[in-house]
Design an enzyme around this catalytic site. Structure first.
Site, mmCIF file in Angstrom:
data_model
loop_
_atom_site.group_PDB
_atom_site.id
_atom_site.type_symbol
_atom_site.label_atom_id
_atom_site.label_comp_id
_atom_site.label_asym_id
_atom_site.label_seq_id
_atom_site.Cartn_x
_atom_site.Cartn_y
_atom_site.Cartn_z
ATOM 1 N N ASP A 102 2.502 8.207 33.229
ATOM 2 C CA ASP A 102 2.647 6.504 32.756
ATOM 3 C C ASP A 102 3.998 6.178 33.574
ATOM 4 O O ASP A 102 4.097 4.741 33.405
ATOM 5 C CB ASP A 102 4.570 6.732 31.298
ATOM 6 C CG ASP A 102 2.850 7.382 30.244
ATOM 7 O OD1 ASP A 102 2.142 7.960 30.330
ATOM 8 O OD2 ASP A 102 3.694 7.774 29.152
ATOM 9 N N ARG A 104 -10.139 10.942 25.858
ATOM 10 C CA ARG A 104 -8.777 11.808 25.339
ATOM 11 C C ARG A 104 -9.192 12.337 24.096
ATOM 12 O O ARG A 104 -8.707 12.353 23.310
ATOM 13 C CB ARG A 104 -7.731 10.779 24.757
ATOM 14 C CG ARG A 104 -6.853 9.380 25.908
ATOM 15 C CD ARG A 104 -5.971 8.589 25.523
ATOM 16 N NE ARG A 104 -4.469 9.567 25.419
ATOM 17 C CZ ARG A 104 -3.664 9.320 25.625
ATOM 18 N NH1 ARG A 104 -4.034 8.024 25.277
ATOM 19 N NH2 ARG A 104 -2.565 9.292 26.034
ATOM 20 N N PRO A 105 -9.617 13.308 24.544
ATOM 21 C CA PRO A 105 -10.448 13.952 23.576
ATOM 22 C C PRO A 105 -8.916 15.487 23.079
ATOM 23 O O PRO A 105 -7.505 15.273 23.298
ATOM 24 C CB PRO A 105 -11.811 15.743 24.346
ATOM 25 C CG PRO A 105 -10.939 14.996 25.616
ATOM 26 C CD PRO A 105 -9.959 13.428 26.096
ATOM 27 N N ILE A 106 -9.344 15.968 21.625
ATOM 28 C CA ILE A 106 -8.051 16.620 21.453
ATOM 29 C C ILE A 106 -9.006 18.180 21.388
ATOM 30 O O ILE A 106 -8.387 18.874 20.334
ATOM 31 C CB ILE A 106 -8.079 16.374 19.305
ATOM 32 C CG1 ILE A 106 -9.092 16.284 18.588
ATOM 33 C CG2 ILE A 106 -7.123 15.189 20.545
ATOM 34 C CD1 ILE A 106 -8.405 15.601 17.420
ATOM 35 N N LYS A 161 10.192 6.689 23.086
ATOM 36 C CA LYS A 161 8.676 6.521 21.780
ATOM 37 C C LYS A 161 7.997 7.437 22.092
ATOM 38 O O LYS A 161 7.901 8.251 21.017
ATOM 39 C CB LYS A 161 7.793 5.602 22.768
ATOM 40 C CG LYS A 161 6.564 5.278 22.203
ATOM 41 C CD LYS A 161 5.613 4.867 22.843
ATOM 42 C CE LYS A 161 4.582 5.303 23.854
ATOM 43 N NZ LYS A 161 3.696 6.253 23.320
ATOM 44 N N ASN A 162 8.231 8.825 23.263
ATOM 45 C CA ASN A 162 7.045 9.986 22.887
ATOM 46 C C ASN A 162 8.399 11.002 22.152
ATOM 47 O O ASN A 162 7.207 12.260 21.919
ATOM 48 C CB ASN A 162 6.993 10.156 24.286
ATOM 49 C CG ASN A 162 5.626 9.157 25.054
ATOM 50 O OD1 ASN A 162 4.776 8.777 24.082
ATOM 51 N ND2 ASN A 162 5.408 9.569 26.123
ATOM 52 N N ARG A 191 4.169 -1.799 21.777
ATOM 53 C CA ARG A 191 4.147 -0.520 20.868
ATOM 54 C C ARG A 191 4.759 0.251 21.478
ATOM 55 O O ARG A 191 5.819 0.802 21.153
ATOM 56 C CB ARG A 191 2.889 0.067 21.598
ATOM 57 C CG ARG A 191 1.487 -0.215 20.455
ATOM 58 C CD ARG A 191 0.329 0.743 21.194
ATOM 59 N NE ARG A 191 0.815 2.111 21.071
ATOM 60 C CZ ARG A 191 0.653 2.756 22.163
ATOM 61 N NH1 ARG A 191 -0.276 2.473 23.052
ATOM 62 N NH2 ARG A 191 0.486 3.986 22.509
ATOM 63 N N CYS A 248 -10.008 5.821 23.810
ATOM 64 C CA CYS A 248 -8.648 4.537 24.092
ATOM 65 C C CYS A 248 -9.254 4.025 25.321
ATOM 66 O O CYS A 248 -9.586 4.290 26.105
ATOM 67 C CB CYS A 248 -7.598 5.245 23.541
ATOM 68 S SG CYS A 248 -6.687 5.414 24.484
#
Ligand code: UD1
Length: 418
Positions: free
Chosen positions: A306, A121-123, A22-23, A398, A116
């Protein structure tokens, strides 16, 4: 509402073909935007996050086709540079489209992804790097307006933390930019190497992808590529944890064992036999697992955050007490309360979870709080006595390609129910 229902206690045995990561597929599907011609991604998992990526690509004007495990993206008519707000909200990792859209058009509009389920979860690292590359960013009404009036300019960027998403966004923005971009303290996750491999095979000049210094020499054009997505190392850890808790024995085909060395050693510590033969990975578990030495999540090649929930679920039934320390995300333990419904004995203190193994878990109703936390409930349900009903399974969908069908194939008593 669709739910998953499990009758625990069945020993898992058999073979599983591992899905694509997925990632990896998410940033690589964003990268197809930067090409001039049609690209094909093989080993593309059938998961909801890929559906969202395809919807973003389509909204931007790409022609996307999915057939079995292949995704073809034709970007020749791409014309949009605004990522629709509803799709941004559906998947936080859609932030990786920012670098790709900027690289393509020199401008992009996205909504601020915000917090979330795993905590804030900053950017900020993404945005400060892009600013250094000549991008002006303004925020209005929750939207980020980004523009590189004079084009993306190569520069040196030292990341304060080796963020996976920030490294991907910088690579995507820089690949068609001017001159040389150097990323120091880059993320080294295998998914970064996969993105660099895809882009290089389409004509990019990226060196050091997957190491802590990445060099991106801007090129004028990317053509297209046919690329196979690497196997999903977290899904591998998931099925291994499912086998381990049931005293089972499964073989994972199409794996990349070198990507999960830190996870394999935890299974070995818990007394499972783990055998690696090329791209096949076999786990053979004893009836009762052992406690393991303290596990700390770290950036790659350390233990992946994860995989934490899956290992915690597995340790609930081990003999003795184990400790897990979460160092990457602030709020990763929401699923613990759900595990407790099945009789797990876990105490959390800040970033530490203390797991006291019990002889038996018992089936209960519970709900997914996030993707990997949801998968952890499946792991626990498979070994719990009686019936476990899992709600809010859209989180699981997901990232897992037919997890119910796959587990059934290796002997689990698991079904969907309304
Ligand atoms: C990616 C993975 C996710 C994995 C994580 C860590 C995808 C789609 N997701 O997420 O599954 O758990 O890597 O391996 O690939 N941070 C900042 N500022 C930033 C960016 C990050 O403070 O600008 C912090 C985050 O809050 C977090 C840590 O850095 O605490 C790790 O984040 P990052 O490596 O960026 O993870 P993601 O790319 O979001």
């Amino acid at each position: 509402m669709k739910k998953i229902i499990i009758k625990g206690g069945k020993r898992l045995e058999g073979e599983i073909d591992l899905q694509g990561a997925k990632n990896s597929v998410l940033p690589i599907s964003a990268a197809t935007l930067l090409c001039s011609k049609k690209s094909t991604l093989h080993n593309c998992p059938n998961i909801a996050d890929v559906d969202t990526s395809v919807r973003i690509l389509t909204a931007l004007g790409c022609d996307c086709k999915r057939e079995n495990k292949s995704l073809t993206v034709d970007p020749s008519n791409v014309n949009g540079y605004e990522i629709p707000d509803n799709l941004m909200r559906e998947m936080r990792s859609s932030v990786v489209f920012l670098g790709a859209v900027l690289g393509k058009f020199g401008k992009a509009v996205i909504s601020s992804p915000g917090g979330c389920e795993l905590g804030p979860r900053p950017i900020d690292l993404h945005l400060s790097a892009l600013r250094k590359m000549g991008v002006t960013i303004t925020e209005e009404h929750g939207l980020l307006y980004c523009e590189a009036k004079e084009g993306i300019k190569g520069t040196e960027i030292a990341l304060g933390f080796p963020s996976v998403g920030a490294t991907e966004n910088i690579i995507l923005a820089a690949v068609l930019g001017q001159g040389l971009t150097v990323i120091h303290n880059a993320a080294k996750e295998p998914e970064i190497s996969d993105l660099a491999d895809f882009l290089n095979s389409a004509g990019a000049r990226i060196y050091g992808g997957g190491s802590d210094t990445v060099y991106i020499h801007g090129v004028k054009k990317l053509t297209s590529s046919e690329h196979s997505i690497i196997p999903d190392r977290i899904v591998a850890a998931t099925y291994m944890s499912c086998a381990a808790v049931t005293g089972g024995s499964i073989t994972l085909n199409g794996a990349m064992p070198s990507h999960i060395t830190s996870v394999l050693s935890v299974f070995a510590d818990s007394d499972c036999d783990v055998t690696v033969r090329g791209k096949s990975l076999r786990i053979n578990a004893k009836k009762r697992l052992s406690r393991v030495p303290t596990i700390r999540s770290l950036v790659y090649p350390g233990f992946p955050t994860d995989a934490g929930p899956l290992i915690i679920a597995m340790l609930c039934k081990a003999k003795g007490t184990s400790v897990f320390v979460e160092n990457i995300f602030e709020n990763r333990f929401s699923f613990v309360d759900e595990l407790k419904r099945l009789g797990a004995k876990i105490e959390t203190q800040g970033k530490t979870a203390i797991i006291e193994g019990v002889e038996n878990l018992s089936g209960a109703s519970c709900k997914c709080t996030d993707l990997r936390g949801g998968a952890a409930l499946i792991t626990a349900g498979l070994c719990a006595k009686g019936e476990t009903v899992i709600d809010q399974i859209h989180h699981i969908e997901r990232g897992y390609d037919d997890i119910v069908g796959t587990l059934k194939l290796v002997g689990a008593d698991i079904e969907y129910t309304e």
